[in-house]
Motif scaffolding. Structure first.
Motif, short mmCIF file in Angstrom:
data_model
loop_
_atom_site.label_atom_id
_atom_site.label_comp_id
_atom_site.label_asym_id
_atom_site.label_seq_id
_atom_site.Cartn_x
_atom_site.Cartn_y
_atom_site.Cartn_z
N ARG A 122 0.83 -1.21 0.00
CA ARG A 122 0.00 0.00 0.00
C ARG A 122 0.87 1.26 0.00
NH1 ARG A 122 -3.15 -3.48 3.49
NH2 ARG A 122 -2.19 -2.55 5.33
N ARG A 123 1.96 1.24 0.74
CA ARG A 123 2.88 2.39 0.78
C ARG A 123 3.53 2.60 -0.58
NH1 ARG A 123 7.83 2.36 0.84
NH2 ARG A 123 8.08 0.27 1.63
N ARG A 124 4.04 1.53 -1.21
CA ARG A 124 4.66 1.64 -2.54
C ARG A 124 3.68 2.14 -3.58
NH1 ARG A 124 6.26 -3.55 -1.35
NH2 ARG A 124 4.80 -4.35 -2.89
N SER A 125 2.41 1.83 -3.38
CA SER A 125 1.37 2.21 -4.34
C SER A 125 0.86 3.63 -4.14
CB SER A 125 0.20 1.22 -4.26
OG SER A 125 0.65 -0.08 -4.56
N GLY A 126 1.42 4.33 -3.14
CA GLY A 126 1.04 5.72 -2.93
C GLY A 126 -0.28 5.90 -2.21
N LEU A 127 -0.74 4.87 -1.51
CA LEU A 127 -1.99 4.98 -0.78
C LEU A 127 -1.72 5.66 0.56
CD1 LEU A 127 -3.26 1.48 -1.75
CD2 LEU A 127 -4.37 3.62 -2.36
N ALA A 128 -2.29 6.83 0.75
CA ALA A 128 -2.07 7.63 1.96
C ALA A 128 -3.42 8.16 2.42
CB ALA A 128 -1.10 8.76 1.66
#
Length: 160
Positions: A95-101
């Motif tokens: 999720r972090r690598r995918s830019g989910l914030a």
């Protein structure tokens, strides 16, 4: 001149052609639909993953797409993916690598089309994140850290 295909030989060839045609017709009748279904399902899976990847999803080798839906429409196609990671930690990394914030407790989401086993169960610990909206679209995800350590992620990829 004698015709070599006269008599018994002619009947034999006619019967052989009829048998070949019947076997071919049965092969087409029973063989083509499963082959078509297999190829179209493979293409739908590939398209769903492609849409999500285009919008920023970064799957690791160990991440497994256990369910997918692809909704093609121009220009706003979308995909729904359920991704199983090895652990909650590897799901968090994905999720972090995918830019989910911008994570927060989940409100309401529309998972009505997905079978019950492939949609999150409403709970007070259900979390939701979105990627930054670009001119191409965005990703949104939900997961529950109280269930399976958050290893299962429910993703929407929406092109704009």
């Amino acid at each position: 001149m004698d015709n070599p295909f006269r008599g018994r030989s002619t009947r034999w060839w006619a019967g052989a052609v009829a048998v070949v045609m019947v076997v071919g017709a049965l092969g087409l009748w029973f063989g083509v639909p499963p082959l078509y279904h297999s190829l179209s399902a493979r293409q739908a899976r590939k398209s769903a993953i492609s849409v999500a990847t285009y919008l920023g999803l970064h799957l690791a080798e160990s991440d497994l797409v256990v369910y997918y839906e692809h909704h093609p429409s121009f220009p706003d196609s979308s995909a729904y993916l359920v991704v199983e990671s090895e652990s909650g930690v590897s799901a968090r990394d994905m999720r972090r690598r995918s830019g989910l914030a911008s994570c927060h407790p989940a409100g309401s989401a529309d998972f009505a089309n997905a079978p019950p086993e492939y949609r999150p169960v409403k709970s007070p610990t259900l979390m939701s994140c979105k990627s930054v909206r670009t001119s191409h679209g965005f990703l949104s995800a939900e997961w529950d850290p109280a269930v399976d350590g958050g290893a299962r992620t429910y993703l929407w990829a929406t092109e704009m």
